[in-house]
Design a protein around this motif. Structure first.
Motif, PDB file in Angstrom:
ATOM      1  N   UNK A   1      -5.011   3.135  -5.748  1.00 55.15           N
ATOM      2  CA  UNK A   1      -4.822   3.084  -7.202  1.00 55.15           C
ATOM      3  C   UNK A   1      -3.365   3.403  -7.525  1.00 55.15           C
ATOM      4  N   UNK A   2      -2.742   2.643  -8.419  1.00 55.98           N
ATOM      5  CA  UNK A   2      -1.351   2.934  -8.792  1.00 55.98           C
ATOM      6  C   UNK A   2      -1.255   4.255  -9.549  1.00 55.98           C
ATOM      7  N   UNK A   3      -0.141   4.939  -9.382  1.00 56.01           N
ATOM      8  CA  UNK A   3       0.055   6.232 -10.035  1.00 56.01           C
ATOM      9  C   UNK A   3       0.513   6.087 -11.484  1.00 56.01           C
ATOM     10  N   UNK A   4       1.094   4.927 -11.798  1.00 51.43           N
ATOM     11  CA  UNK A   4       1.581   4.657 -13.147  1.00 51.43           C
ATOM     12  C   UNK A   4       1.117   3.265 -13.557  1.00 51.43           C
ATOM     13  N   UNK A   5       1.162   2.942 -14.856  1.00 52.61           N
ATOM     14  CA  UNK A   5       0.776   1.595 -15.297  1.00 52.61           C
ATOM     15  C   UNK A   5       1.543   0.515 -14.533  1.00 52.61           C
ATOM     16  N   UNK A   6       0.860  -0.573 -14.237  1.00 47.13           N
ATOM     17  CA  UNK A   6       1.414  -1.580 -13.338  1.00 47.13           C
ATOM     18  C   UNK A   6       1.076  -2.973 -13.843  1.00 47.13           C
ATOM     19  N   UNK A   7       2.059  -3.871 -13.764  1.00 47.80           N
ATOM     20  CA  UNK A   7       1.850  -5.271 -14.102  1.00 47.80           C
ATOM     21  C   UNK A   7       1.639  -6.070 -12.825  1.00 47.80           C
ATOM     22  N   UNK A   8       0.587  -6.884 -12.792  1.00 44.78           N
ATOM     23  CA  UNK A   8       0.306  -7.717 -11.631  1.00 44.78           C
ATOM     24  C   UNK A   8       0.383  -9.182 -12.031  1.00 44.78           C
ATOM     25  N   UNK A   9       1.225  -9.924 -11.326  1.00 47.06           N
ATOM     26  CA  UNK A   9       1.324 -11.361 -11.518  1.00 47.06           C
ATOM     27  C   UNK A   9       0.567 -12.058 -10.393  1.00 47.06           C
ATOM     28  N   UNK A  10       0.058 -13.229 -10.692  1.00 52.50           N
ATOM     29  CA  UNK A  10      -0.759 -13.968  -9.728  1.00 52.50           C
ATOM     30  C   UNK A  10      -0.278 -15.412  -9.657  1.00 52.50           C
ATOM     31  N   UNK A  11      -0.179 -15.930  -8.421  1.00 51.80           N
ATOM     32  CA  UNK A  11       0.218 -17.317  -8.202  1.00 51.80           C
ATOM     33  C   UNK A  11      -0.647 -17.914  -7.100  1.00 51.80           C
ATOM     34  N   UNK A  12      -0.649 -19.233  -7.026  1.00 49.31           N
ATOM     35  CA  UNK A  12      -1.342 -19.881  -5.918  1.00 49.31           C
ATOM     36  C   UNK A  12      -0.542 -19.697  -4.633  1.00 49.31           C
ATOM     37  N   UNK A  13      -1.198 -19.917  -3.516  1.00 48.79           N
ATOM     38  CA  UNK A  13      -0.519 -19.782  -2.226  1.00 48.79           C
ATOM     39  C   UNK A  13       0.653 -20.754  -2.115  1.00 48.79           C
ATOM     40  N   UNK A  14       0.474 -21.953  -2.607  1.00 50.52           N
ATOM     41  CA  UNK A  14       1.521 -22.961  -2.541  1.00 50.52           C
ATOM     42  C   UNK A  14       2.732 -22.558  -3.384  1.00 50.52           C
TER      43      UNK A  14
ATOM     44  N   UNK B   1       0.833  -1.208   0.000  1.00 46.46           N
ATOM     45  CA  UNK B   1       0.000   0.000   0.000  1.00 46.46           C
ATOM     46  C   UNK B   1       0.864   1.253   0.000  1.00 46.46           C
ATOM     47  N   UNK B   2       1.865   1.261   0.867  1.00 47.77           N
ATOM     48  CA  UNK B   2       2.726   2.437   0.963  1.00 47.77           C
ATOM     49  C   UNK B   2       3.555   2.627  -0.305  1.00 47.77           C
ATOM     50  N   UNK B   3       3.940   1.533  -0.927  1.00 47.05           N
ATOM     51  CA  UNK B   3       4.652   1.648  -2.196  1.00 47.05           C
ATOM     52  C   UNK B   3       3.750   2.246  -3.268  1.00 47.05           C
ATOM     53  N   UNK B   4       2.498   1.814  -3.318  1.00 46.19           N
ATOM     54  CA  UNK B   4       1.553   2.351  -4.297  1.00 46.19           C
ATOM     55  C   UNK B   4       1.333   3.851  -4.103  1.00 46.19           C
ATOM     56  N   UNK B   5       1.415   4.316  -2.861  1.00 45.06           N
ATOM     57  CA  UNK B   5       1.204   5.731  -2.557  1.00 45.06           C
ATOM     58  C   UNK B   5       2.470   6.568  -2.747  1.00 45.06           C
ATOM     59  N   UNK B   6       3.600   5.901  -2.956  1.00 45.51           N
ATOM     60  CA  UNK B   6       4.875   6.604  -3.083  1.00 45.51           C
ATOM     61  C   UNK B   6       5.116   7.018  -4.541  1.00 45.51           C
ATOM     62  N   UNK B   7       6.265   7.661  -4.753  1.00 47.55           N
ATOM     63  CA  UNK B   7       6.642   8.083  -6.103  1.00 47.55           C
ATOM     64  C   UNK B   7       7.573   7.077  -6.783  1.00 47.55           C
ATOM     65  N   UNK B   8       7.833   5.941  -6.144  1.00 43.68           N
ATOM     66  CA  UNK B   8       8.735   4.963  -6.734  1.00 43.68           C
ATOM     67  C   UNK B   8       8.089   4.293  -7.944  1.00 43.68           C
TER      68      UNK B   8
END
Length: 206
Positions: free
Chosen positions: A73-86, A48-55
């Motif tokens: 909401x992200x400030x710039x375009x963002x790629x999200x990867x998804x995996x199972x918990x295992x 959350x804090x990273x999303x709110x930062x300027x990084x």
């Protein structure tokens, strides 16, 4: 666009090259900066804090099925990867992340010539423990300190453990490299900075 509106990219293979930023998470952390171009944060709060930062955020890696609707909401375009918990457990090891990981671009180092005297700044000299660095950065943030001077022997404030202990305070600071301690302190003093030093000590009561 909110985080839950971004289409996720599913990763089924731990050897997927898109996961390169997260490949070394199971290795014992050294805390030393070795020229990495990115840093990784663990856990929902730090994400959350990273999303709110300027990084600039390189990517996020999220456990499949977690709710993303309340994330900033992200400030710039963002790629999200998804995996199972295992799979995430196999990749990352210990479950400090609780299903949330993110990789961001490291900031550029600043030289002492760019240091601007402030009310109070903090210098870390020879601090080799990541948790100590994290706790000092968290305390510094509470006092409104925003400038950190670092020598070559101190551990990396962007190491995962230091970042975790600082509760993201490491992302609020501006860092200056101190190539030579004595010469650097003299330079700061010559520019009107009063330098006070403290060191750890052990008290014994008898």
């Amino acid at each position: 666009m909110s985080l839950d509106e971004i289409a996720v990219q599913r990763c089924e293979n731990l050897d997927d090259p898109r996961l390169e930023d997260y490949r070394s998470l199971k290795l014992p952390p050294s805390g030393r900066y070795r020229g990495q171009k990115h840093f990784v944060v663990e856990g929902r709060k730090l994400c959350e804090r990273l999303l709110l930062s300027d990084f600039p955020i390189r990517s996020m890696l999220v456990e499949r099925g977690l709710d993303r609707s309340t994330m900033p909401a992200p400030r710039t375009p963002l790629t999200i990867f998804e995996m199972s918990r295992e799979q995430l457990g196999e990749l990352a090891g210990f479950d400090f992340h609780r299903g949330w990981l993110a990789s961001a671009q490291r900031p550029a180092d600043h030289g002492l010539d760019q240091f601007q005297p402030d009310a109070v700044s903090l210098a870390l000299v020879g601090i080799s423990d990541m948790e100590n660095v994290g706790s000092m950065l968290r305390s510094a943030a509470a006092f409104g300190i925003r400038q950190i001077v670092l020598d070559r022997q101190s551990v990396d404030p962007f190491s995962r453990r230091a970042m975790r202990v600082s509760m993201g305070a490491a992302m609020t600071m501006r860092y200056y490299r101190l190539p030579e301690v004595v010469a650097g302190i003299r330079e700061l003093q010559s520019r009107g900075t009063d330098c006070l030093a403290a060191t750890e000590c052990t008290l014994r009561f008898v």
